[in-house]
Motif scaffolding. Structure first.
Motif, PDB file in Angstrom:
ATOM      1  N   ARG A 123      41.074  21.575  30.001  1.00 28.42           N
ATOM      2  CA  ARG A 123      41.719  21.372  31.244  1.00 28.42           C
ATOM      3  C   ARG A 123      40.690  21.295  32.348  1.00 28.42           C
ATOM      4  N   LEU A 124      41.155  20.194  33.308  1.00 30.90           N
ATOM      5  CA  LEU A 124      40.187  19.925  34.393  1.00 30.90           C
ATOM      6  C   LEU A 124      41.305  20.303  35.867  1.00 30.90           C
ATOM      7  N   ASP A 125      40.903  21.518  36.268  1.00 35.04           N
ATOM      8  CA  ASP A 125      41.960  22.074  37.289  1.00 35.04           C
ATOM      9  C   ASP A 125      43.228  22.017  37.108  1.00 35.04           C
ATOM     10  N   GLY A 126      43.317  22.501  35.617  1.00 38.07           N
ATOM     11  CA  GLY A 126      44.758  22.866  35.207  1.00 38.07           C
ATOM     12  C   GLY A 126      45.375  21.790  34.497  1.00 38.07           C
ATOM     13  N   ARG A 127      44.681  20.730  34.606  1.00 37.32           N
ATOM     14  CA  ARG A 127      45.502  19.526  33.949  1.00 37.32           C
ATOM     15  C   ARG A 127      44.687  19.087  32.651  1.00 37.32           C
TER      16      ARG A 127
END
Length: 274
Positions: A73-77
């Motif tokens: 995940r990048l920044d939670g996404r």
């Protein structure tokens, strides 16, 4: 007593990531249950034996492939595809041979969400050509540049679109020692000026120590996190850190760990032959 500084937010998260490659004999596991957090502004290097799966980890962050199990995940996404928030630099001089230096740098600025007006595009090109020492070569094609200059161009092209993350796979591995050192210093200079969250794949222990805030040592295939080492040097850095006794101690420690994994890899090869 002063309050503790808040921890930097996590930007990249490997959450129990595993990867299986299909073979004639059935699935072959190349990444096994890797969990790792990379915080905002960190420079994290991954080091381990050749063929252990380091580049596969970077390719997942880049969105070029998906894990078999788990998630990045990048920044939670969840990462599902490549994106302009990630600048990728490979060892093989990732530049377009049919475009000039200027054309390569402005390429991403002509596309999609990163499309910029002509005046802004020209300003960005001038800035990065000056920063990378390429101004006099603006109208040259990559075939007329040295290896070090082509990598400077690759770095300029990646930075021009203002990515939040920089993913680097052995970016200086093909360069001679002197040029490699110059490129490392240039990278540190650019990061000091602009700041990024960086993931570097490297085989060089010295490079990992010199550039990184943390070093992740991974095992022979399937790649697992063997240990994570905090580098005890702050930024900005210069070559003087290599004269620090801690540098030599850390080099010896990491080399010993990597050599143990190479030995494990050799034992795996023998078992396969038997």
């Amino acid at each position: 007593m002063s309050a503790a500084m808040p921890a930097a937010p996590v930007r990249i998260r490997f959450d129990h990531v595993s990867v299986d490659f299909p073979t004639a004999a059935g699935p072959m596991r190349v990444i096994d249950d890797v969990s790792l957090d990379i915080a905002s502004g960190e420079f994290v290097s991954i080091i381990g034996p050749s063929g252990c799966g380091k580049t596969t980890l970077m390719n997942i962050v880049g969105g070029f492939m998906a894990p078999s199990h788990g998630q990045v995940r990048l920044d939670g996404r969840p990462v599902t595809r490549p994106g302009p928030d990630r600048g990728v630099i490979f060892q093989e001089y990732g530049v377009f041979p049919w475009l000039t230096v200027r054309g390569n740098i402005e390429f991403g600025l002509r596309l999609g969400a990163r499309r910029a007006p002509v005046a802004e595009r020209d300003e960005i090109c001038r800035r990065y050509m000056a920063l990378m020492g390429l101004t006099d070569f603006a109208d040259h094609h990559p075939k007329h540049l040295s290896g070090g200059m082509r990598q400077r161009l690759a770095l300029a092209r990646a930075y021009a679109v203002k990515p939040e993350f920089l993913l680097m796979d052995e970016p200086f591995g093909a360069l001679d020692a002197q040029t490699r050192t110059a490129m490392q210093d240039l990278l540190l200079h650019v990061l000091e000026a602009e700041g990024k969250t960086v993931l570097l794949i490297t085989h060089s222990v010295d490079e990992a120590i010199y550039l990184s805030s943390r070093i992740v040592v991974v095992t022979a295939r399937p790649a697992r996190v063997r240990t994570i080492i905090d580098v005890p040097f702050g930024y900005p850095r210069s070559e003087k850190v290599q004269e620090d006794p801690r540098f030599a101690t850390l080099r010896a420690e990491i080399r010993a760990l990597v050599m143990e994994e190479y030995e494990a890899q050799a034992r795996q090869a023998v078992r396969l032959v038997d």
